[in-house]
Design a protein around this motif. Structure first.
Motif, mmCIF file in Angstrom:
data_model
loop_
_atom_site.group_PDB
_atom_site.id
_atom_site.type_symbol
_atom_site.label_atom_id
_atom_site.label_comp_id
_atom_site.label_asym_id
_atom_site.label_seq_id
_atom_site.Cartn_x
_atom_site.Cartn_y
_atom_site.Cartn_z
ATOM 1 N N THR A 120 12.026 -33.367 0.257
ATOM 2 C CA THR A 120 13.623 -33.489 -0.012
ATOM 3 C C THR A 120 13.923 -34.738 -0.962
ATOM 4 O OG1 THR A 120 14.129 -31.984 1.641
ATOM 5 C CG2 THR A 120 15.855 -33.647 0.927
ATOM 6 N N VAL A 122 17.267 -37.117 -2.050
ATOM 7 C CA VAL A 122 18.692 -37.180 -2.051
ATOM 8 C C VAL A 122 19.075 -38.298 -2.896
ATOM 9 C CG1 VAL A 122 20.589 -37.791 -0.292
ATOM 10 C CG2 VAL A 122 18.398 -36.626 0.591
ATOM 11 N N GLY A 155 19.435 -33.218 -2.870
ATOM 12 C CA GLY A 155 20.748 -33.166 -2.507
ATOM 13 C C GLY A 155 21.494 -34.559 -2.808
ATOM 14 N N ALA A 180 24.511 -30.556 -0.379
ATOM 15 C CA ALA A 180 23.203 -29.859 -0.817
ATOM 16 C C ALA A 180 23.570 -28.315 -1.333
ATOM 17 C CB ALA A 180 22.323 -29.711 0.710
ATOM 18 N N THR A 185 17.246 -28.115 2.306
ATOM 19 C CA THR A 185 17.554 -29.554 1.877
ATOM 20 C C THR A 185 18.824 -30.146 3.078
ATOM 21 O OG1 THR A 185 17.194 -29.223 -0.191
ATOM 22 C CG2 THR A 185 18.701 -30.973 0.103
ATOM 23 N N ARG A 186 19.768 -29.375 3.318
ATOM 24 C CA ARG A 186 21.006 -29.517 4.228
ATOM 25 C C ARG A 186 20.320 -29.776 5.631
ATOM 26 N NH1 ARG A 186 23.767 -25.815 2.971
ATOM 27 N NH2 ARG A 186 25.388 -27.043 1.586
ATOM 28 N N ASP A 208 28.584 -29.074 -1.314
ATOM 29 C CA ASP A 208 27.652 -28.812 -2.380
ATOM 30 C C ASP A 208 27.680 -30.084 -2.944
ATOM 31 O OD1 ASP A 208 29.456 -28.609 -4.801
ATOM 32 O OD2 ASP A 208 30.245 -27.474 -3.227
ATOM 33 N N THR A 209 26.732 -30.080 -3.830
ATOM 34 C CA THR A 209 26.201 -31.661 -4.438
ATOM 35 C C THR A 209 27.331 -31.972 -5.394
ATOM 36 O OG1 THR A 209 25.086 -30.511 -6.209
ATOM 37 C CG2 THR A 209 23.788 -31.394 -4.331
#
Length: 434
Positions: A120, A122, A155, A180, A185-186, A208-209
């Motif tokens: 993942t 971020v 994310g 995410a 990912t979340r 969301d992103t």
């Protein structure tokens, strides 16, 4: 959890040390060998309250071992989640330059070729809506040969760190925003922040992103506009001989307004408000929308330093005379001079032919790089000696305790842009908005 942080600047070092303090194992990756060496010695090159202590607590020979640094991107292969904390500097039109973070994303993707299984990523850097999804994710996918949502997650977790209180802001947040576009990912982001949520009870916003990216800009744009509005009201108050701070105290009791960011003065600066407001204005215009209120907020903010100087002009002619500028950092508690109101003040004084003497407890060397021809004092008292005027730009506590220090001035004229000085009968005192 094993976490890697790419970038060990102001944000990267702060979150790396704070994640370590929450119990995670963290590796900070940076191209600057000197920065890496400092962290591994339990030290930091960044001036930020509480950060040296955290780095010393978790890095170096006497630390817990939960924080280390390296120049090698392959260190991220031993981690589960990577935070991208790279600069997004500003172009002349206000839009952001993504070249540094794009390069970092590509290097990250190339490195992920050597890892099997899910990883993942971020994005922590401040980027305009759509950047994570439309720009950075395709770069990571192309460089790694992976597909977002299938074997790599991307994310967005915006930062809300104020310089001078960044450690406190991270460890005691008013909100945690997790952006995410896929469930795995979340979940990884939730796991990273679970200790912080459990410890503080901070509300978690899951979105969301694109929305996560916008929340950061909306947050700073709103606060910057609030400061400009109270400065506008403060300017009006001064015209009527009214104390703007008394007015602000009263309207701050309305819970729809609140008392925060109602201290009128010389305006906002630093690395976040100017850059973020300019970026979201540029992004809006690129989409054929004219953000009228935000543009007005910037316009008023840009006028405040000249307003301060005009008040000084009303009392003394500074040409050929010594003028003290008290405070060079954009705010107390930091050595950061980026977009400091002191820059416009110094430029305005130089244009008037003044001999400028600056003083700041920690930011002198940073300002010296921009104005090498300015004289810099070792203390506020030294800066005031023989000056025909003093302007207060940063509200360091020590300025409130100057007392008899003003008596060393040639003319006791003080224009206070932050309401930190206590007026006395001996001083010709002007507040910027009161």
């Amino acid at each position: 959890m094993d976490i890697s942080v790419i970038g060990s600047g102001y944000v990267g070092t702060t979150i790396a040390a704070c994640f370590a303090d929450l119990g995670h194992s963290v590796v900070n990756i940076d191209v600057d060998a000197d920065v890496v060496e400092a962290i591994n010695a339990g030290d930091t090159l960044i001036h930020e309250e509480g950060l040296p202590e955290l780095v010393a607590k978790h890095a170096g020979e006497n630390g817990t071992g939960r924080l280390r640094a390296t120049t090698n991107y392959e260190a991220l292969l031993e981690t589960d989640v990577t935070f991208l904390c790279l600069p997004t500097p500003q172009y002349d039109d206000g839009s952001i330059d993504l070249s540094i973070i794009e390069t970092g994303a590509e290097q990250l993707g190339e490195t992920l070729k050597g890892k099997s299984g899910w990883h993942t990523v971020v994005v922590k850097s401040t980027v305009v809506p759509g950047t994570t999804d439309d720009v950075l994710t395709p770069i990571i996918e192309s460089a790694s040969g992976r597909t977002a949502g299938e074997d790599v997650g991307v994310g967005m977790n915006p930062e809300f760190l104020r310089e001078g209180t960044a450690v406190t802001d991270f460890l005691d947040p008013d909100k945690i925003v997790l952006g995410a576009d896929d469930e795995r990912t979340r979940r990884d982001m939730q796991e990273v922040f679970a200790p912080l949520e459990a410890e503080t009870g901070a509300p978690v916003v899951e979105t969301d992103t694109r929305t996560a990216e916008m929340i950061k800009y909306a947050n700073n744009a709103f606060l910057a506009t609030k400061v400009s509005l109270i400065n506008d009201l403060g300017n009006i108050c001064k015209e009527f001989g009214i104390d703007a701070y008394e007015v602000a105290d009263a309207i701050g009791l309305d819970d729809r307004i609140s008392e925060q960011f109602l201290r009128s003065g010389v305006g906002w600066g630093g690395s976040c408000f100017p850059k973020d407001v300019a970026a979201i204005i540029a992004a809006a215009k690129a989409n054929d929308y004219e953000p009228t209120v935000l543009e007005a907020a910037v316009e008023l903010n840009d006028k405040q330093p000249e307003r301060l100087l005009e008040l000084l002009d009303s009392h003394v002619d500074v040409e050929g005379e010594r003028v003290a500028v008290l405070g060079l950092a954009f705010k107390p508690g930091t050595d950061d001079t980026r977009n400091s109101r002191a820059i416009e003040v110094i430029e305005g004084l130089q244009a008037r032919g003044a001999r400028v003497v600056g003083y700041d407890p920690v930011a002198t060397e940073n300002m010296r790089e921009r104005f090498p021809d300015v004289t810099y004092a070792e203390s506020a008292a030294e800066a005031l000696e023989g000056a025909v005027g003093a302007v207060v730009v940063t509200d360091w506590d020590e300025f409130a305790a100057l007392d008899d220090g003003f008596e060393a001035m040639k003319e006791l004229v003080v224009v206070d842009g932050r309401r930190i000085i206590e007026p006395t009968p001996k001083i010709t005192y002007e507040g910027l908005t009161w």
